[in-house]
Design an enzyme around this catalytic site. Structure first.
Site, PDB file in Angstrom:
ATOM      1  N   LYS A   1      -9.151 -13.095 -16.382  1.00 16.79           N
ATOM      2  CA  LYS A   1      -9.192 -13.340 -17.827  1.00 16.79           C
ATOM      3  C   LYS A   1      -8.557 -14.688 -18.207  1.00 16.79           C
ATOM      4  CE  LYS A   1     -10.323 -11.192 -21.686  1.00 16.79           C
ATOM      5  NZ  LYS A   1     -11.513 -10.330 -21.795  1.00 16.79           N
TER       6      LYS A   1
ATOM      7  N   HIS B   1       8.204  -8.293  -2.974  1.00 19.05           N
ATOM      8  CA  HIS B   1       6.953  -8.656  -3.662  1.00 19.05           C
ATOM      9  C   HIS B   1       7.067 -10.026  -4.336  1.00 19.05           C
ATOM     10  CE1 HIS B   1       4.826  -4.840  -3.210  1.00 19.05           C
ATOM     11  NE2 HIS B   1       6.023  -4.270  -3.307  1.00 19.05           N
TER      12      HIS B   1
ATOM     13  N   CYS C   1       5.063  -6.512   1.891  1.00 13.47           N
ATOM     14  CA  CYS C   1       5.481  -5.112   1.787  1.00 13.47           C
ATOM     15  C   CYS C   1       4.806  -4.263   2.881  1.00 13.47           C
ATOM     16  CB  CYS C   1       5.217  -4.581   0.379  1.00 13.47           C
ATOM     17  SG  CYS C   1       6.129  -3.061   0.071  1.00 13.47           S
ATOM     18  N   TYR C   2       3.884  -3.371   2.508  1.00 13.39           N
ATOM     19  CA  TYR C   2       3.190  -2.585   3.537  1.00 13.39           C
ATOM     20  C   TYR C   2       2.514  -3.518   4.545  1.00 13.39           C
ATOM     21  CZ  TYR C   2      -0.070   0.723   5.671  1.00 13.39           C
ATOM     22  OH  TYR C   2      -0.767   1.492   6.575  1.00 13.39           O
TER      23      TYR C   2
ATOM     24  N   GLU D   1       4.763 -11.673  -5.558  1.00 17.23           N
ATOM     25  CA  GLU D   1       3.738 -11.801  -6.600  1.00 17.23           C
ATOM     26  C   GLU D   1       4.217 -11.331  -7.975  1.00 17.23           C
ATOM     27  OE1 GLU D   1       3.808  -9.719  -4.116  1.00 17.23           O
ATOM     28  OE2 GLU D   1       2.912  -7.783  -4.554  1.00 17.23           O
TER      29      GLU D   1
ATOM     30  N   GLY E   1       0.843  -1.194   0.000  1.00 18.21           N
ATOM     31  CA  GLY E   1       0.000   0.000   0.000  1.00 18.21           C
ATOM     32  C   GLY E   1       0.872   1.234   0.000  1.00 18.21           C
TER      33      GLY E   1
ATOM     34  N   GLY F   1     -19.055 -11.804 -29.521  1.00 21.61           N
ATOM     35  CA  GLY F   1     -18.008 -12.579 -30.186  1.00 21.61           C
ATOM     36  C   GLY F   1     -16.686 -12.457 -29.448  1.00 21.61           C
ATOM     37  N   GLY F   2     -16.610 -11.570 -28.465  1.00 16.87           N
ATOM     38  CA  GLY F   2     -15.414 -11.452 -27.631  1.00 16.87           C
ATOM     39  C   GLY F   2     -15.312 -12.641 -26.683  1.00 16.87           C
ATOM     40  N   VAL F   3     -14.171 -12.752 -26.015  1.00 16.25           N
ATOM     41  CA  VAL F   3     -13.926 -13.933 -25.181  1.00 16.25           C
ATOM     42  C   VAL F   3     -14.977 -14.075 -24.075  1.00 16.25           C
ATOM     43  CG1 VAL F   3     -12.218 -15.107 -23.747  1.00 16.25           C
ATOM     44  CG2 VAL F   3     -11.454 -13.560 -25.541  1.00 16.25           C
ATOM     45  N   ASP F   4     -15.210 -12.996 -23.330  1.00 19.53           N
ATOM     46  CA  ASP F   4     -16.073 -13.120 -22.149  1.00 19.53           C
ATOM     47  C   ASP F   4     -17.511 -13.499 -22.519  1.00 19.53           C
ATOM     48  OD1 ASP F   4     -13.779 -12.285 -20.928  1.00 19.53           O
ATOM     49  OD2 ASP F   4     -14.445 -10.213 -20.668  1.00 19.53           O
TER      50      ASP F   4
END
Ligand code: XMP
Length: 514
Positions: free
Chosen positions: A370, A169, A82-83, A171, A55, A224-227
């Site tokens: 995603k 970090h 971290c924070y 991640e 943060g 027609g998009g992925v989602d």
């Protein structure tokens, strides 16, 4: 059986979603909540572990984001990053101070591999550091289990209480063995067995949708998009022809895209559902006539889309459910989870629900990132070219034609873009560039072709590499590829006599031209 859950408590760090994604890569489900969330609510979720994010504040300052010491007394393993690491030390009686120099960037760290956090990690490894403050004194009962040249407490643990902290970090990918550290925390320390898998996601959700929908009617706006494609196929698998998908062709799609969507989802396609294609090209071009301002174009396209959809919905009549392809980053970024400010509201198709007569919204992908949506798509057998499609903006080519949109300009940009995509694929670069497209600059200039003077348009080519689409670098496409694309566009697309390559990064540019 109750599903395993790890809770990420967000203190406003820039990597909150990344932490959650890394945890899910360990096959452990995880959700992000603001640090302001009531502790009783978090406890009631019965998490197997809690991770505190980084943060921007200093934990000793008045009004800084904080947490109660009770968080560390619930008997649930906690990892502060971290924070979050500093806050854990501070709240439990240690000392956090401003360091003389900021530690930033890739840093060598020595880790104590006898700590469960660092099991199987190389004793001297590389981590990503980014902090001003540091833990000057650990809280009682803690011991340091990692250090760098400038940071004596790069990680600490109090094993008896299952409390762990890491100053760097894990991640971010720059921390070479960061994923292993997070795996050690969620799988070994928290004892998660890893029940978050996409094949079981499909199975469980198909069952849940069946139960929820019963004999009801469901409507879905398919782009027609992925989602929206994955949402539609999941629904079709659960309830078949009780689902109707409306696909609005607004005339601003890429070359042949409307037919490609129809081939997959239409009557001759692979899925059991009702498919309605609305060819509304003319309506959109009429509305866009004479309009040059980018936001005005976006608004017109968005509003016209709703109007077309509304008319189709009226023909169908009342439905029980409306499907939306909302995904987890939309939830977090619209301020509903975590601490993020609203960043991308203009990217969502707003206003759709208001125009349809329905009882309830179904958002089957609401909990997914995603990459998880893509995995579900593959599980469902959706063709790879749809699952791995690059992002395409809702207003489509409308914002890739600078200034006024006309049918003629749409054709020019469609043809140029198709050539560009074809040659990128031929060069084997399609999997390694995150987004690439052609745009029509609306600039005309003098050229010469076959001894004749020309006065035609310039096409701009754009290609970017990015992780989150918030910042991006222009991709370094080999010169030969650019030359081939250029010569093909000039030869094959009428009214184009110049091709430009955009080398601007974001910021200061944006990915799209408008
Ligand atoms: P920018 O141009 O803002 O793009 O750097 C970042 C990402 O968002 C997409 N984009 C949009 N998507 N409606 C959308 O649905 C929009 O109005 C819009 N504008 C940009 C863009 O394609 C890129 O992936």
């Amino acid at each position: 059986m109750e599903k395993e859950l790890v809770v990420v408590i967000d203190f406003g760090g820039q990597y909150n979603q990344l932490i959650a994604r890394r945890v899910r890569e360990c096959n452990v489900y995880c959700e992000i909540y603001s640090y302001k969330t009531d502790l009783a609510k978090i406890k009631a979720m019965n998490p197997k572990g809690i991770i505190l994010t980084g943060g921007p504040s200093s934990c000793y300052e008045e009004g800084a984001a904080t947490c109660s010491s009770e968080l560390f007394e619930m008997g649930i393993p906690v990892l502060g990053l971290c924070y979050g690491a500093q806050l854990m030390a501070f709240v439990l009686g240690g000392k956090v101070e401003r360091a003389a120099v900021r530690e930033y960037g890739k840093t060598e760290v020595a880790v104590d591999t006898s700590s469960a956090l660092f099991a199987d990690v190389t004793p001297n490894t590389i981590c990503w550091m980014s902090h001003f403050d540091y833990i000057a004194e650990m809280a009682p009962g803690f011991r340091a289990v990692a250090s760098t040249a400038n940071c004596p407490v790069a990680a600490a643990e109090c094993k008896e209480r299952n409390l762990y902290s890491i100053q760097f970090h894990p991640e971010v990918l720059h921390t070479t063995e960061g994923s292993k550290m997070l795996y050690n925390f969620v799988r070994t320390i928290c004892g998660c067995c890893g029940d978050w898998r996409m094949d079981s996601f499909v199975e469980e959700n198909v069952k849940a949708i069946k139960e929820k929908v019963g004999n009801g009617k469901v409507l879905c706006a398919l782009s027609g998009g992925v989602d929206s494609s994955v949402a539609a196929v999941l629904l079709s698998k659960a309830i078949g022809s009780q689902l109707t998908c409306v696909f609005v062709d607004h005339g601003l799609l890429r070359k042949n895209e409307g037919d490609e969507v129809e081939a997959v989802f239409g009557p001759g396609g692979n899925y059991d559902l009702n498919f309605i294609r609305v060819n509304a090209q003319g309506r959109f071009y009429d509305k866009l006539q004479g309009v040059e301002e980018p936001e005005a174009k976006r608004k017109i396209i968005g509003e016209e889309f709703i109007r077309v959809f509304e008319e189709e919905a009226k023909k169908i009549g009342a439905v029980d459910f409306l499907v939306q392809g909302t995904i987890y980053p939309d939830v977090v970024e619209s301020g509903l989870g975590g601490e993020s400010a609203v960043i991308k509201s203009h990217h969502n198709v707003g206003g759709l629900p208001a125009c349809v007569d329905f009882k309830e919204i179904i958002e089957p992908l609401r909990s997914l990132f995603k990459d998880e949506v893509r995995k579900v798509g593959l599980e469902l057998g959706i063709p790879e070219h749809l699952v791995f499609r690059q992002p395409f903006p809702g207003p489509g080519l409308g914002i890739r034609i600078i200034g006024e949109v006309t049918a003629e300009k749409v054709k020019i940009v469609q043809d140029a873009d198709a050539i560009y995509r074809e040659e990128i694929a031929n060069a084997g670069l399609d999997g390694s560039i995150n987004q690439y497209f052609a745009a029509l600059t609306n600039m005309r200039s003098v050229g010469v072709m076959g001894d004749e003077r020309t006065y035609d348009y310039a096409i701009a080519l754009r290609a970017v590499n990015t992780v989150d689409f918030m910042t991006a670098e222009s991709a370094q496409i080999p010169w030969e590829v650019l030359q081939k694309v250029t010569s093909r566009i000039i030869n094959e697309v009428s009214h184009v006599n110049r091709v430009l390559y955009d080398v601007t990064s974001k910021p200061p540019g944006t990915i799209e031209f408008e």
